[in-house]
Design a protein around this motif. Structure first.
Motif, short mmCIF file in Angstrom:
data_model
loop_
_atom_site.label_atom_id
_atom_site.label_comp_id
_atom_site.label_asym_id
_atom_site.label_seq_id
_atom_site.Cartn_x
_atom_site.Cartn_y
_atom_site.Cartn_z
N HIS A 2 7.48 18.10 31.70
CA HIS A 2 7.86 17.00 30.84
C HIS A 2 9.32 16.65 31.02
CE1 HIS A 2 4.73 16.24 27.65
NE2 HIS A 2 4.14 16.81 28.66
N ASP A 3 9.60 15.41 30.97
CA ASP A 3 10.97 14.95 30.97
C ASP A 3 11.60 15.42 29.65
OD1 ASP A 3 13.29 13.65 31.03
OD2 ASP A 3 12.48 11.63 31.27
N VAL A 4 12.73 16.10 29.76
CA VAL A 4 13.34 16.68 28.57
C VAL A 4 13.77 15.59 27.58
CG1 VAL A 4 14.98 18.41 27.76
CG2 VAL A 4 14.20 18.46 30.11
N ASP A 5 14.13 14.45 28.11
CA ASP A 5 14.57 13.37 27.24
C ASP A 5 13.40 12.61 26.62
OD1 ASP A 5 17.20 13.90 27.71
OD2 ASP A 5 17.32 12.58 29.46
N GLY A 6 12.19 13.04 26.96
CA GLY A 6 11.04 12.30 26.47
C GLY A 6 10.97 10.95 27.14
N GLU A 7 10.29 10.03 26.51
CA GLU A 7 10.21 8.71 27.12
C GLU A 7 10.41 7.69 26.02
OE1 GLU A 7 7.04 8.21 30.13
OE2 GLU A 7 6.80 6.25 29.17
N LYS A 8 11.47 6.93 26.15
CA LYS A 8 11.74 5.94 25.12
C LYS A 8 10.81 4.75 25.27
CE LYS A 8 16.67 6.82 24.62
NZ LYS A 8 18.01 6.29 24.95
N PRO A 9 10.40 4.14 24.16
CA PRO A 9 9.61 2.91 24.26
C PRO A 9 10.37 1.88 25.10
CG PRO A 9 9.66 3.69 22.00
CD PRO A 9 10.59 4.56 22.77
N ILE A 10 9.62 1.05 25.81
CA ILE A 10 10.24 0.13 26.77
C ILE A 10 11.23 -0.82 26.09
CG2 ILE A 10 9.81 -1.59 28.56
CD1 ILE A 10 6.89 -0.38 28.59
N TYR A 11 10.89 -1.28 24.87
CA TYR A 11 11.80 -2.25 24.24
C TYR A 11 13.15 -1.61 23.92
CZ TYR A 11 11.04 -0.51 19.44
OH TYR A 11 11.01 0.24 18.30
N ILE A 12 13.12 -0.29 23.64
CA ILE A 12 14.39 0.41 23.40
C ILE A 12 15.16 0.55 24.70
CG2 ILE A 12 15.43 2.57 22.57
CD1 ILE A 12 13.75 2.32 20.30
N GLN A 92 24.95 13.63 19.40
CA GLN A 92 23.79 14.31 19.99
C GLN A 92 24.23 15.26 21.11
OE1 GLN A 92 20.06 13.91 19.57
NE2 GLN A 92 20.38 15.78 20.75
N GLN A 95 25.82 18.30 19.69
CA GLN A 95 24.80 19.22 19.16
C GLN A 95 24.15 20.02 20.28
OE1 GLN A 95 22.32 16.56 16.92
NE2 GLN A 95 23.33 17.02 14.98
N ASN A 99 24.31 24.08 20.85
CA ASN A 99 23.09 24.87 21.02
C ASN A 99 23.19 25.76 22.25
OD1 ASN A 99 21.75 23.90 18.78
ND2 ASN A 99 20.72 22.25 19.91
N GLN B 217 3.51 4.66 20.32
CA GLN B 217 4.43 5.65 20.87
C GLN B 217 5.33 6.23 19.79
OE1 GLN B 217 6.33 3.90 24.30
NE2 GLN B 217 7.32 5.85 24.80
N ARG B 224 9.60 20.81 20.69
CA ARG B 224 9.48 21.99 21.54
C ARG B 224 10.37 23.13 21.05
NH1 ARG B 224 10.19 18.80 26.60
NH2 ARG B 224 10.05 17.21 25.01
N THR B 273 11.56 14.67 20.74
CA THR B 273 11.67 13.40 21.47
C THR B 273 10.46 12.52 21.18
OG1 THR B 273 10.58 14.49 23.33
CG2 THR B 273 12.97 14.35 23.43
N THR B 274 10.64 11.24 21.45
CA THR B 274 9.51 10.33 21.42
C THR B 274 8.54 10.77 22.51
OG1 THR B 274 11.27 8.70 21.31
CG2 THR B 274 9.05 7.86 21.18
N VAL B 275 7.27 10.66 22.26
CA VAL B 275 6.32 11.01 23.32
C VAL B 275 6.12 9.82 24.24
CG1 VAL B 275 5.11 12.66 21.86
CG2 VAL B 275 4.31 10.31 21.95
#
Lengths: 127, 298
Positions: A2-12, A92, A95, A99, B217, B224, B273-275
């Protein structure tokens, strides 16, 4: 994986891309911003999604609307974005940094030293 | 304007239910992705909308008419899948001429230019084309017909990656120039997600989700960390799925976290995170927990 940054919605992602263009000066004050159809073509995305990205900037008053002409960069957009990045993105990162430091048992003094050392090196590079 | 409206629509094949109690509205000029697992009922749904099959129960309206045996729906819609069959004696350019006669908005010039781009000879016959080229030809017909209701049932089957990308881009460009209502189904949500506005998820013969792709989404969050950490931080939250990823656990939860709650997750070192759209979709349609691993743990 998995991408650690997750996946932002396209509009974002579109809003982020436009904000970056304003921060780095690609889009200047009072300059016309891409229309939703131009953005849709540019990135092969649905025009409604592109429109949603533009709405974020409009609601944050980073752009203003001229009827029938489109959207333009607001005079204080760059300033606003810098403040926002400081409060959100930078926080962020701090933080995440804390960590990682606690995972490695690195105390405040040592962390400050690392930051100071890196900062000096950068200054050295610039001269 | 609403183009497709369903009220409590069901479809049975003899006594076996294929779709149960669908109620949905699809608005004009929206591109909607239809997704679901194998056998979920996607094709049945699309064929009913196109008027190829009759609903067993409920009210289905397309352009305000029952699509079954409707000339209005037939003239204003096109249904493209990988089982398109054409008269074997006709050459492709002759087929294009026929489409030109039938579809009021047909753009012959666009069709010919796309054929050239995808290296499909106008003189060949459909059955002599490779599987990928056949799909490409069908897709070109679907785009050039410019029908007010355009339905693609797994249009990219057999196409290579480059052709798939080109197809979605061609569809989007022509849609911008000539907006229309489009339904697209695919097993691969990732390849089509960018061009979609809405998503319709069919699961176990029912509608599991209908709405914008970004809302789906953002309705979920991936967390995690260790399972102790995650249990402590998800009190009162709805957990959609739990997966072991190496030494960590990944939990997908319904996202009703406030900014303060997310900041607290960060402080505790829980990645949140957002999925991806695909993960949000899988969370809706997979077995509640364990999934394929349970088969091997019996």
């Amino acid at each position: 994986m998995h991408d650690v940054d997750g996946e932002k919605p396209i509009y974002i992602q579109i809003a982020d891309w436009l904000e970056n263009a304003i921060i780095d000066g690609t889009l200047q004050v009072d300059e016309k911003v891409y229309s939703q159809y131009q953005l849709a073509e540019l990135f092969t995305i649905n025009p409604a999604t592109a429109g949603k990205g533009l709405t974020i900037l409009l609601e944050a008053e980073l752009v203003y609307k001229k009827r029938g002409l489109g959207m333009f960069v607001a005079p204080d957009a760059q300033e606003k974005l810098r403040a926002k990045r400081k409060e959100q993105t930078l926080l962020q990162i701090v933080q995440d940094l804390l960590n990682e430091a606690s995972l490695l048992n690195i105390g405040t003094d040592e962390l400050n030293q690392i930051i100071e050392k890196e900062r000096k090196q950068r200054k050295g590079d610039q001269t | 304007m609403t183009v497709i409206s369903m009220k409590h629509v069901s479809k049975n094949y003899s006594r076996i239910a294929a779709l149960t109690d669908l109620t949905v509205k699809i608005e004009e000029n929206v591109i909607t992705g239809i997704v679901g697992r194998n056998g979920a009922g996607k094709t049945t749904l699309l064929k009913m909308i196109a008027g190829f099959q009759k609903a067993t129960k409920g009210e289905l309206r397309v352009f305000d008419e029952n699509p079954f045996r409707s000339l209005l729906v037939s003239a204003n819609s096109i249904y493209i899948d990988d089982a398109m069959s054409y008269p074997g004696s006709m050459k492709l350019h002759e087929l294009l001429d026929e489409f030109n006669r039938f579809y009021a908005n047909w753009n012959e010039e666009l069709a010919v230019r796309l054929m050239e781009y995808f290296s499909i000879p106008l003189n060949s016959r459909h059955r002599f084309l490779s599987k990928g080229k056949r799909s490409t030809f069908n897709a070109i017909v679907g785009i050039a017909a410019r029908c007010p209701l355009t339905i693609f049932d797994e249009p990219t089957t057999g196409m290579d990656t480059a052709a798939r990308n080109d197809f979605y881009r061609a569809l989007l460009k022509d849609y911008i120039a000539f907006p229309r209502t489009i339904l697209l189904s695919s097993h691969y949500i990732d390849e089509m997600k960018d061009v979609l506005e809405d998503l319709l998820v069919i699961h176990r013969k029912r509608i599991r989700y209908h709405g914008s792709i970004s809302d789906l989404q953002e309705a979920h969050l991936s967390l995690r960390g260790s399972s102790e950490q995650l249990s402590g931080s998800t009190l009162g939250k709805i957990i959609v799925s739990k997966t072991t990823r190496g030494l960590q656990e990944e939990w997908i939860v319904e996202n009703d976290f406030s900014d303060a709650e997310r900041a607290e997750l960060n402080r505790q070192g829980i990645t949140n995170t957002t999925v991806s759209l695909n993960d949000a979709y899988l969370a809706l349609t997979e077995q509640p927990r364990g999934g394929i691993d349970d088969v091997f743990n019996a």
